[in-house]
Design a protein around this motif. Structure first.
Motif, PDB file in Angstrom:
ATOM      1  N   ILE A   8       0.877  -1.170   0.000  1.00  0.00           N
ATOM      2  CA  ILE A   8       0.000   0.000   0.000  1.00  0.00           C
ATOM      3  C   ILE A   8       0.915   1.220   0.000  1.00  0.00           C
ATOM      4  CG2 ILE A   8      -1.658   1.410   1.272  1.00  0.00           C
ATOM      5  CD1 ILE A   8      -2.935  -1.074   2.330  1.00  0.00           C
ATOM      6  N   LEU A   9       0.702   2.094  -0.980  1.00  0.00           N
ATOM      7  CA  LEU A   9       1.413   3.364  -1.053  1.00  0.00           C
ATOM      8  C   LEU A   9       0.446   4.443  -0.582  1.00  0.00           C
ATOM      9  CD1 LEU A   9       3.780   5.199  -1.941  1.00  0.00           C
ATOM     10  CD2 LEU A   9       2.737   5.224  -4.235  1.00  0.00           C
ATOM     11  N   VAL A  10       0.779   5.072   0.547  1.00  0.00           N
ATOM     12  CA  VAL A  10      -0.056   6.147   1.090  1.00  0.00           C
ATOM     13  C   VAL A  10       0.626   7.460   0.706  1.00  0.00           C
ATOM     14  CG1 VAL A  10      -1.249   7.034   3.119  1.00  0.00           C
ATOM     15  CG2 VAL A  10      -0.625   4.606   3.017  1.00  0.00           C
ATOM     16  N   GLU A  11       0.080   8.088  -0.322  1.00  0.00           N
ATOM     17  CA  GLU A  11       0.729   9.256  -0.931  1.00  0.00           C
ATOM     18  C   GLU A  11      -0.341  10.130  -1.575  1.00  0.00           C
ATOM     19  OE1 GLU A  11       2.868  11.971  -2.001  1.00  0.00           O
ATOM     20  OE2 GLU A  11       4.303  10.363  -1.564  1.00  0.00           O
ATOM     21  N   ASP A  12      -0.326  11.420  -1.290  1.00  0.00           N
ATOM     22  CA  ASP A  12      -1.326  12.329  -1.848  1.00  0.00           C
ATOM     23  C   ASP A  12      -0.867  13.006  -3.131  1.00  0.00           C
ATOM     24  OD1 ASP A  12       0.528  13.803  -0.210  1.00  0.00           O
ATOM     25  OD2 ASP A  12      -0.799  15.530  -0.370  1.00  0.00           O
ATOM     26  N   ASN A  13       0.401  12.905  -3.483  1.00  0.00           N
ATOM     27  CA  ASN A  13       0.944  13.575  -4.652  1.00  0.00           C
ATOM     28  C   ASN A  13       0.887  12.639  -5.861  1.00  0.00           C
ATOM     29  OD1 ASN A  13       2.828  14.509  -6.652  1.00  0.00           O
ATOM     30  ND2 ASN A  13       3.716  15.855  -5.109  1.00  0.00           N
ATOM     31  N   LEU A  14       0.086  13.022  -6.868  1.00  0.00           N
ATOM     32  CA  LEU A  14      -0.098  12.188  -8.045  1.00  0.00           C
ATOM     33  C   LEU A  14       1.215  11.916  -8.777  1.00  0.00           C
ATOM     34  CD1 LEU A  14      -2.104  10.702  -9.826  1.00  0.00           C
ATOM     35  CD2 LEU A  14      -2.490  12.838 -11.066  1.00  0.00           C
ATOM     36  N   ILE A  15       2.103  12.895  -8.814  1.00  0.00           N
ATOM     37  CA  ILE A  15       3.406  12.712  -9.475  1.00  0.00           C
ATOM     38  C   ILE A  15       4.221  11.641  -8.752  1.00  0.00           C
ATOM     39  CG2 ILE A  15       5.628  13.828  -9.987  1.00  0.00           C
ATOM     40  CD1 ILE A  15       3.952  16.406 -10.546  1.00  0.00           C
ATOM     41  N   GLU A  16       4.187  11.649  -7.414  1.00  0.00           N
ATOM     42  CA  GLU A  16       4.922  10.629  -6.638  1.00  0.00           C
ATOM     43  C   GLU A  16       4.316   9.239  -6.849  1.00  0.00           C
ATOM     44  OE1 GLU A  16       7.768  10.873  -4.897  1.00  0.00           O
ATOM     45  OE2 GLU A  16       7.916  12.971  -5.472  1.00  0.00           O
ATOM     46  N   ILE A  17       3.003   9.165  -6.979  1.00  0.00           N
ATOM     47  CA  ILE A  17       2.339   7.877  -7.242  1.00  0.00           C
ATOM     48  C   ILE A  17       2.780   7.352  -8.605  1.00  0.00           C
ATOM     49  CG2 ILE A  17       0.107   6.754  -7.675  1.00  0.00           C
ATOM     50  CD1 ILE A  17      -1.096   8.782  -5.603  1.00  0.00           C
ATOM     51  N   MET A  18       2.754   8.235  -9.606  1.00  0.00           N
ATOM     52  CA  MET A  18       3.180   7.832 -10.952  1.00  0.00           C
ATOM     53  C   MET A  18       4.652   7.426 -10.969  1.00  0.00           C
ATOM     54  SD  MET A  18       0.963  10.650 -13.152  1.00  0.00           S
ATOM     55  CE  MET A  18       2.268  10.901 -14.280  1.00  0.00           C
ATOM     56  N   LYS A  19       5.477   8.137 -10.199  1.00  0.00           N
ATOM     57  CA  LYS A  19       6.905   7.819 -10.130  1.00  0.00           C
ATOM     58  C   LYS A  19       7.116   6.421  -9.531  1.00  0.00           C
ATOM     59  CE  LYS A  19       9.563  10.443  -7.486  1.00  0.00           C
ATOM     60  NZ  LYS A  19      10.436  11.526  -6.979  1.00  0.00           N
ATOM     61  N   MET A  20       6.356   6.086  -8.502  1.00  0.00           N
ATOM     62  CA  MET A  20       6.477   4.749  -7.900  1.00  0.00           C
ATOM     63  C   MET A  20       6.039   3.673  -8.888  1.00  0.00           C
ATOM     64  SD  MET A  20       7.326   2.804  -5.375  1.00  0.00           S
ATOM     65  CE  MET A  20       7.505   3.885  -3.960  1.00  0.00           C
ATOM     66  N   LYS A  21       4.929   3.877  -9.570  1.00  0.00           N
ATOM     67  CA  LYS A  21       4.447   2.902 -10.555  1.00  0.00           C
ATOM     68  C   LYS A  21       5.483   2.724 -11.666  1.00  0.00           C
ATOM     69  CE  LYS A  21      -0.547   3.492 -10.211  1.00  0.00           C
ATOM     70  NZ  LYS A  21      -1.731   3.980 -10.934  1.00  0.00           N
ATOM     71  N   ARG A  22       6.020   3.827 -12.141  1.00  0.00           N
ATOM     72  CA  ARG A  22       7.028   3.791 -13.205  1.00  0.00           C
ATOM     73  C   ARG A  22       8.266   3.035 -12.740  1.00  0.00           C
ATOM     74  NH1 ARG A  22      10.272   9.064 -15.343  1.00  0.00           N
ATOM     75  NH2 ARG A  22      11.622   7.988 -16.776  1.00  0.00           N
ATOM     76  N   THR A  23       8.675   3.253 -11.503  1.00  0.00           N
ATOM     77  CA  THR A  23       9.863   2.592 -10.960  1.00  0.00           C
ATOM     78  C   THR A  23       9.651   1.089 -10.850  1.00  0.00           C
ATOM     79  OG1 THR A  23      10.493   4.591  -9.759  1.00  0.00           O
ATOM     80  CG2 THR A  23      11.422   2.515  -8.972  1.00  0.00           C
ATOM     81  N   ILE A  24       8.506   0.671 -10.337  1.00  0.00           N
ATOM     82  CA  ILE A  24       8.212  -0.763 -10.216  1.00  0.00           C
ATOM     83  C   ILE A  24       8.181  -1.416 -11.598  1.00  0.00           C
ATOM     84  CG2 ILE A  24       6.399  -2.414  -9.581  1.00  0.00           C
ATOM     85  CD1 ILE A  24       5.903  -0.660  -7.089  1.00  0.00           C
ATOM     86  N   SER A  25       7.610  -0.715 -12.570  1.00  0.00           N
ATOM     87  CA  SER A  25       7.572  -1.216 -13.943  1.00  0.00           C
ATOM     88  C   SER A  25       8.975  -1.293 -14.542  1.00  0.00           C
ATOM     89  CB  SER A  25       6.670  -0.312 -14.791  1.00  0.00           C
ATOM     90  OG  SER A  25       6.692  -0.717 -16.127  1.00  0.00           O
ATOM     91  N   LEU A  26       9.752  -0.230 -14.373  1.00  0.00           N
ATOM     92  CA  LEU A  26      11.119  -0.183 -14.889  1.00  0.00           C
ATOM     93  C   LEU A  26      11.970  -1.322 -14.325  1.00  0.00           C
ATOM     94  CD1 LEU A  26      13.324   1.608 -16.434  1.00  0.00           C
ATOM     95  CD2 LEU A  26      13.822   2.525 -14.173  1.00  0.00           C
ATOM     96  N   LEU A  27      11.780  -1.616 -13.055  1.00  0.00           N
ATOM     97  CA  LEU A  27      12.549  -2.673 -12.394  1.00  0.00           C
ATOM     98  C   LEU A  27      11.998  -4.070 -12.680  1.00  0.00           C
ATOM     99  CD1 LEU A  27      13.122  -0.876  -8.965  1.00  0.00           C
ATOM    100  CD2 LEU A  27      14.816  -1.246 -10.783  1.00  0.00           C
ATOM    101  N   LYS A  28      10.888  -4.111 -13.437  1.00  0.00           N
ATOM    102  CA  LYS A  28      10.238  -5.380 -13.812  1.00  0.00           C
ATOM    103  C   LYS A  28       9.878  -6.213 -12.576  1.00  0.00           C
ATOM    104  CE  LYS A  28      12.341  -5.719 -18.426  1.00  0.00           C
ATOM    105  NZ  LYS A  28      12.359  -4.325 -18.673  1.00  0.00           N
ATOM    106  N   LEU A  29       9.288  -5.545 -11.589  1.00  0.00           N
ATOM    107  CA  LEU A  29       8.858  -6.215 -10.368  1.00  0.00           C
ATOM    108  C   LEU A  29       7.375  -6.548 -10.477  1.00  0.00           C
ATOM    109  CD1 LEU A  29      10.660  -3.847  -7.834  1.00  0.00           C
ATOM    110  CD2 LEU A  29      11.430  -6.088  -8.647  1.00  0.00           C
ATOM    111  N   ASN A  30       7.007  -7.685  -9.955  1.00  0.00           N
ATOM    112  CA  ASN A  30       5.609  -8.116 -10.026  1.00  0.00           C
ATOM    113  C   ASN A  30       4.850  -7.850  -8.730  1.00  0.00           C
ATOM    114  OD1 ASN A  30       5.607  -9.098 -12.711  1.00  0.00           O
ATOM    115  ND2 ASN A  30       6.726 -10.899 -12.033  1.00  0.00           N
ATOM    116  N   HIS A  31       5.291  -6.850  -7.998  1.00  0.00           N
ATOM    117  CA  HIS A  31       4.607  -6.500  -6.766  1.00  0.00           C
ATOM    118  C   HIS A  31       3.256  -5.864  -7.085  1.00  0.00           C
ATOM    119  CE1 HIS A  31       8.327  -7.459  -4.875  1.00  0.00           C
ATOM    120  NE2 HIS A  31       8.944  -6.350  -5.214  1.00  0.00           N
TER     121      HIS A  31
END
Length: 137
Positions: A8-31
């Motif tokens: 669970i990512l508890v974050e109010d900043n849409l840019i930070e949410i997108m950055k986390m999603k992008r990072t997980i995708s870039l790292l090819k993680l299946n979390h």
């Protein structure tokens, strides 16, 4: 073998949410990443006992319930206090750091300005928690 994490990512900043999603995708993680835009939303998600997260990534500066208030609420709850909670913040304030440690957080990670540095930090955090023995309730 590393575990796949329910996060669970508890974050109010849409840019930070997108950055986390992008990072997980870039790292090819299946979390699995579930988002909560504030502490109230996160507490609603945590009411579903059948779908408990493995870890919580928590921003400190949020509307409605601050990150520290949210941390105090879950660490006072017998059903939730075992969930590792890692602070992801821009605050290098020693008072915040000390309060989070006193309250029972599992880690305190400063968000770097450069995306490459952010990716490295998130990769390290998720790698650690995917090999760590987690309590399943």
């Amino acid at each position: 073998m590393d575990k796949f994490l329910k996060i669970i990512l508890v974050e109010d900043n849409l840019i930070e949410i997108m950055k986390m999603k992008r990072t997980i995708s870039l790292l090819k993680l299946n979390h699995t990443l579930q988002e909560a835009k504030n502490g109230e939303e996160a507490l609603q998600i945590l009411e579903d006992k059948a779908n408990m997260p493995d870890i919580i990534l928590l921003d400190l500066n949020m509307p409605k319930i601050s990150g520290i208030e949210f941390l105090k609420i879950i660490k006072a709850n017998e059903d939730l206090k075992h969930i590792p909670t890692i602070i992801l913040t821009t605050s290098s304030n020693q008072k915040d750091l000390l309060e989070c440690y006193r309250t029972g957080m599992s880690g305190y990670v400063l968000k770097p300005l450069k995306y490459e540095d952010y990716v490295k930090k998130i990769e390290s955090v998720l790698a650690y928690w995917s090999v760590n023995e987690l309590i399943k309730m």
